[in-house]
Design a protein around this motif. Structure first.
Motif, PDB file in Angstrom:
ATOM      1  N   LEU A 248       0.806  -1.220   0.000  1.00 47.52           N
ATOM      2  CA  LEU A 248       0.000   0.000   0.000  1.00 47.52           C
ATOM      3  C   LEU A 248       0.836   1.265   0.000  1.00 47.52           C
ATOM      4  CD1 LEU A 248      -2.573  -1.468   2.470  1.00 47.52           C
ATOM      5  CD2 LEU A 248      -3.098  -0.766   0.133  1.00 47.52           C
ATOM      6  N   THR A 249       2.169   1.139  -0.201  1.00 46.60           N
ATOM      7  CA  THR A 249       2.958   2.333  -0.498  1.00 46.60           C
ATOM      8  C   THR A 249       2.672   2.811  -1.918  1.00 46.60           C
ATOM      9  OG1 THR A 249       4.869   1.023  -1.239  1.00 46.60           O
ATOM     10  CG2 THR A 249       4.808   1.663   1.091  1.00 46.60           C
ATOM     11  N   ASP A 250       2.098   1.940  -2.737  1.00 44.42           N
ATOM     12  CA  ASP A 250       1.645   2.342  -4.063  1.00 44.42           C
ATOM     13  C   ASP A 250       0.432   3.251  -3.877  1.00 44.42           C
ATOM     14  OD1 ASP A 250       0.509   2.583  -6.590  1.00 44.42           O
ATOM     15  OD2 ASP A 250       0.914   0.494  -7.148  1.00 44.42           O
ATOM     16  N   PRO A 251       0.519   4.534  -4.273  1.00 44.21           N
ATOM     17  CA  PRO A 251      -0.598   5.459  -4.036  1.00 44.21           C
ATOM     18  C   PRO A 251      -1.860   5.099  -4.792  1.00 44.21           C
ATOM     19  CG  PRO A 251       1.067   6.481  -5.431  1.00 44.21           C
ATOM     20  CD  PRO A 251       1.653   5.197  -4.944  1.00 44.21           C
ATOM     21  N   LYS A 252      -1.773   4.192  -5.754  1.00 39.83           N
ATOM     22  CA  LYS A 252      -2.962   3.782  -6.488  1.00 39.83           C
ATOM     23  C   LYS A 252      -3.747   2.684  -5.783  1.00 39.83           C
ATOM     24  CE  LYS A 252      -1.700   5.123 -11.188  1.00 39.83           C
ATOM     25  NZ  LYS A 252      -1.665   4.698 -12.603  1.00 39.83           N
ATOM     26  N   LEU A 253      -3.178   2.114  -4.735  1.00 37.74           N
ATOM     27  CA  LEU A 253      -3.832   1.017  -4.018  1.00 37.74           C
ATOM     28  C   LEU A 253      -4.408   1.496  -2.689  1.00 37.74           C
ATOM     29  CD1 LEU A 253      -1.351  -1.970  -4.479  1.00 37.74           C
ATOM     30  CD2 LEU A 253      -3.603  -1.727  -5.544  1.00 37.74           C
ATOM     31  N   SER A 254      -5.524   0.920  -2.314  1.00 36.45           N
ATOM     32  CA  SER A 254      -6.116   1.188  -1.008  1.00 36.45           C
ATOM     33  C   SER A 254      -6.987  -0.004  -0.623  1.00 36.45           C
ATOM     34  CB  SER A 254      -6.964   2.468  -1.019  1.00 36.45           C
ATOM     35  OG  SER A 254      -8.022   2.362  -1.958  1.00 36.45           O
ATOM     36  N   ILE A 255      -7.322  -0.093   0.654  1.00 40.08           N
ATOM     37  CA  ILE A 255      -8.273  -1.094   1.129  1.00 40.08           C
ATOM     38  C   ILE A 255      -9.467  -0.347   1.692  1.00 40.08           C
ATOM     39  CG2 ILE A 255      -8.702  -2.956   2.767  1.00 40.08           C
ATOM     40  CD1 ILE A 255      -5.825  -3.790   2.465  1.00 40.08           C
ATOM     41  N   GLU A 256     -10.656  -0.672   1.170  1.00 38.96           N
ATOM     42  CA  GLU A 256     -11.869   0.047   1.540  1.00 38.96           C
ATOM     43  C   GLU A 256     -12.974  -0.930   1.911  1.00 38.96           C
ATOM     44  OE1 GLU A 256     -12.885   2.792  -1.550  1.00 38.96           O
ATOM     45  OE2 GLU A 256     -10.847   3.606  -1.700  1.00 38.96           O
ATOM     46  N   VAL A 257     -13.948  -0.422   2.613  1.00 35.15           N
ATOM     47  CA  VAL A 257     -15.072  -1.228   3.080  1.00 35.15           C
ATOM     48  C   VAL A 257     -16.162  -1.279   2.016  1.00 35.15           C
ATOM     49  CG1 VAL A 257     -16.905  -1.386   4.819  1.00 35.15           C
ATOM     50  CG2 VAL A 257     -14.580  -0.720   5.492  1.00 35.15           C
ATOM     51  N   GLY A 258     -16.759  -2.456   1.851  1.00 32.78           N
ATOM     52  CA  GLY A 258     -17.939  -2.600   1.015  1.00 32.78           C
ATOM     53  C   GLY A 258     -19.060  -3.207   1.831  1.00 32.78           C
ATOM     54  N   ASN A 259     -20.282  -3.016   1.351  1.00 36.42           N
ATOM     55  CA  ASN A 259     -21.435  -3.647   1.987  1.00 36.42           C
ATOM     56  C   ASN A 259     -22.574  -3.720   0.975  1.00 36.42           C
ATOM     57  OD1 ASN A 259     -22.069  -0.919   1.947  1.00 36.42           O
ATOM     58  ND2 ASN A 259     -23.002  -0.895   3.971  1.00 36.42           N
ATOM     59  N   LYS A 260     -23.740  -4.124   1.412  1.00 35.19           N
ATOM     60  CA  LYS A 260     -24.866  -4.333   0.499  1.00 35.19           C
ATOM     61  C   LYS A 260     -25.177  -3.055  -0.280  1.00 35.19           C
ATOM     62  CE  LYS A 260     -29.629  -6.016   0.271  1.00 35.19           C
ATOM     63  NZ  LYS A 260     -30.128  -4.933  -0.571  1.00 35.19           N
ATOM     64  N   ASP A 261     -25.117  -3.145  -1.597  1.00 34.48           N
ATOM     65  CA  ASP A 261     -25.414  -2.044  -2.514  1.00 34.48           C
ATOM     66  C   ASP A 261     -24.523  -0.824  -2.279  1.00 34.48           C
ATOM     67  OD1 ASP A 261     -27.417  -3.702  -3.430  1.00 34.48           O
ATOM     68  OD2 ASP A 261     -29.027  -2.644  -2.396  1.00 34.48           O
ATOM     69  N   ASP A 262     -23.443  -1.004  -1.516  1.00 29.51           N
ATOM     70  CA  ASP A 262     -22.539   0.103  -1.154  1.00 29.51           C
ATOM     71  C   ASP A 262     -23.313   1.255  -0.515  1.00 29.51           C
ATOM     72  OD1 ASP A 262     -19.802   0.878  -1.032  1.00 29.51           O
ATOM     73  OD2 ASP A 262     -20.172   2.383  -2.578  1.00 29.51           O
ATOM     74  N   ALA A 263     -24.291   0.925   0.311  1.00 24.54           N
ATOM     75  CA  ALA A 263     -25.180   1.914   0.914  1.00 24.54           C
ATOM     76  C   ALA A 263     -24.778   2.194   2.358  1.00 24.54           C
ATOM     77  CB  ALA A 263     -26.620   1.411   0.867  1.00 24.54           C
ATOM     78  N   LEU A 264     -25.369   3.242   2.932  1.00 27.67           N
ATOM     79  CA  LEU A 264     -25.114   3.581   4.334  1.00 27.67           C
ATOM     80  C   LEU A 264     -26.192   2.945   5.198  1.00 27.67           C
ATOM     81  CD1 LEU A 264     -24.106   7.333   3.939  1.00 27.67           C
ATOM     82  CD2 LEU A 264     -22.601   5.340   4.080  1.00 27.67           C
ATOM     83  N   ALA A 265     -26.287   1.621   5.120  1.00 26.33           N
ATOM     84  CA  ALA A 265     -27.324   0.882   5.834  1.00 26.33           C
ATOM     85  C   ALA A 265     -26.871  -0.554   6.012  1.00 26.33           C
ATOM     86  CB  ALA A 265     -28.639   0.936   5.048  1.00 26.33           C
TER      87      ALA A 265
END
Length: 526
Positions: free
Chosen positions: A307-324
């Motif tokens: 993750l020293t590569d600025p193009k890479l990241s780790i992010e959270v996903g969930n159902k429909d990518d919604a706030l629920a």
């Protein structure tokens, strides 16, 4: 809306006779709101206006900040508001002549930040004007400021122009920087007596300064006597180059992970097979089969992520990518995550936290893009997170509470496997099953491990106990590692070289389970 129509400006002449390096963006003017500073008004109606000088400027990840009325030195003097321009399309390609107006709403962030009751935000840059509430979380990210405690806590600092002495700073950043300090300065604007301020003297970029303090309801800005960029510097300096450093991906690391596991644990009798792939820079995939001392087959799926590569990241996903809350298979989450990500795509994903089947509510917290869907972390539970400087952390409740305002992407996990390089002894949930885990070699290198249990394939896999999972994560180099939901939830999805997404492991229940959340390895496409 044109802010000139809202207030009667007071002109403070800031005349330069010095030469300055060409600027890409300058702080064009500041407006001292009519409400003033203090615990009540909190700088309501204060305004910063930026002016884009060069054409096609990208200010994504840059930081705009003010200091404080005690601007002299140290953290006490660097306790103003700090905001990062988010990685969104609005900030990518700004045209010369564009003004960016950032307004402070006061103590209630959702309030109208303008005294004009008809005010509306303007995010259409085609008219060369952008006008925003500085607390608009779609376009700006608040950077929490540290306290003087050791270790520091973090506070959401308010952007608030001082009634007497102030320094406003625009900083270049690639997303890895902190809010404090004056590194990578592009332009600064100061008023009042700052002669003793180490923060002011430490700014090496061109900067405007006037000893006169603007009265409430008035602007301070440069008088354009020369008609060029020199009007924006009473003190010359060198502006930080807006271009990020060029990242050079290291050569593919062909080190055998199977051999590391055999050498570092008591779990391997013989290695049956190992294959490695490098479909994306900074991401190593390894697929391993081995026989344990009981002659049972074990299948492992491993990702090493740089993750020293600025193009890479780790992010959270969930159902429909919604706030629920809700449930969905990891693979089904992918198109929603891709559609909601600007110039990024999922290259791999794993299932996340334990959850309640009926509602999809995770047991631990879930934070996406700095927005908390569920904030509580119970005692005896743990978390994995991306912080606001794009470093990563695995920890427990005391650290979570201390760092909470810095967490940008967060999920919970049950059972800490490795901590500070040491295996946690005595951990058990009584099962031998499929496992999903994530570990940190350091704060920018991540290991993802999926251990498979299946009894229906021609080549079966026996699965892991938690103690075995901990041994392997330690052998792979993890200094901290966390167990995520396992069993039928365990899933690894990978984007193949042809762009298709496939589930790599054999799900324990025969088909992928709908889960509460996921962790996605994201790669920028621009």
């Amino acid at each position: 809306m044109n802010i000139k129509k809202l207030f009667i400006p007071t002109i403070i002449g800031l005349i330069s006779v010095l030469t300055v390096q060409a600027q890409s963006v300058v702080i064009n003017r500041v407006f001292k709101g009519t409400e003033g500073e203090g615990s009540g008004p909190r700088g309501k109606y204060d305004v910063i206006e930026l002016l884009v000088i060069e054409d096609h400027v990208d200010i994504r990840n840059w930081i705009i900040k003010d200091y404080s009325s005690a601007v002299v030195s140290g953290l006490t003097g660097d306790s103003g508001g700090k905001f990062r321009f988010k990685d969104v399309a609005l900030w990518k390609d700004l045209r010369s002549g564009t003004t960016i107006t950032l307004r402070q709403p006061g103590i209630n962030y959702g309030d109208n930040p303008s005294p004009d009751p008809a005010y509306t935000e303007d995010t259409d840059a085609s008219d060369f004007k952008i006008d925003l509430n500085i607390r608009n979380t779609t376009y700006l990210r608040t950077l929490a400021g540290p306290t003087t405690a050791d270790p520091p806590g973090y506070i959401d600092r308010t952007f608030m122009l001082s009634d007497a002495t102030e320094l406003v700073l625009l900083r270049w950043d690639d997303g890895f920087g902190e809010g404090v300090g004056s590194a990578n300065a592009v332009h600064a604007f100061a008023y009042g007596n700052v002669t003793a301020s180490t923060h002011y003297t430490g700014v090496t970029s061109p900067k405007l300064h006037t000893a006169t303090t603007p009265v409430k309801g008035a602007y301070a800005y440069a008088k354009s006597e020369n008609g060029d960029i020199t009007d924006f510097a009473t003190v010359t300096g060198v502006s930080k180059d807006k271009a990020p450093p060029i990242y050079v991906a290291p050569a593919n690391n062909s080190e055998s992970l199977a051999q590391k596991i055999k050498n570092g644990t008591t779990l391997v009798k013989s290695i049956s097979s190992e294959s490695m792939r490098y479909n994306y820079p900074g991401v190593k995939e390894a697929y391993i089969s081995y026989l344990n001392p009981a002659d049972e087959n074990i299948n492992l799926y491993i990702l090493e992520i740089d993750l020293t590569d600025p193009k890479l990241s780790i992010e959270v996903g969930n159902k429909d990518d919604a706030l629920a809350f809700g449930t969905q298979t990891v693979k089904a989450m992918v198109p929603y995550k891709n559609n909601n990500s600007f110039e990024k795509q999922v290259v791999a994903g794993i299932n996340g936290d334990y959850f309640t089947f009926a509602t999809g509510e995770p047991t631990g917290p879930i934070i996406k893009d700095g927005i908390s869907i569920k904030g509580a972390l119970g005692t005896g539970y743990y978390y994995f997170a991306q912080l606001d400087n794009k470093t990563y952390k695995i920890g427990e409740k005391v650290e979570y509470d201390r760092l909470k305002l810095k967490l940008q992407e967060t999920i919970g996990g049950k059972y800490l496997l490795v901590q500070n390089g040491n295996i946690i002894t005595g951990i058990t949930d009584g099962g031998i099953t499929s496992r999903t885990s994530i570990g940190l070699v350091n704060d920018k290198k991540v290991i993802i491990l999926v251990a498979e249990k299946n009894t229906y394939q021609t080549v079966q896999s026996a699965g892991y106990a938690l103690s075995q999972l901990a041994q392997v994560m330690k052998a792979l180099g993890a200094t901290d590692a966390l167990n995520l939901d396992g069993g039928g939830s365990t899933t690894l999805v990978v984007r193949e070289s042809d762009g298709q997404y496939n589930v790599k492991n054999s799900p324990q229940d025969g088909s992928p389970r709908a889960v509460s959340n996921a962790l996605f390895v994201m790669r920028k496409t621009d």
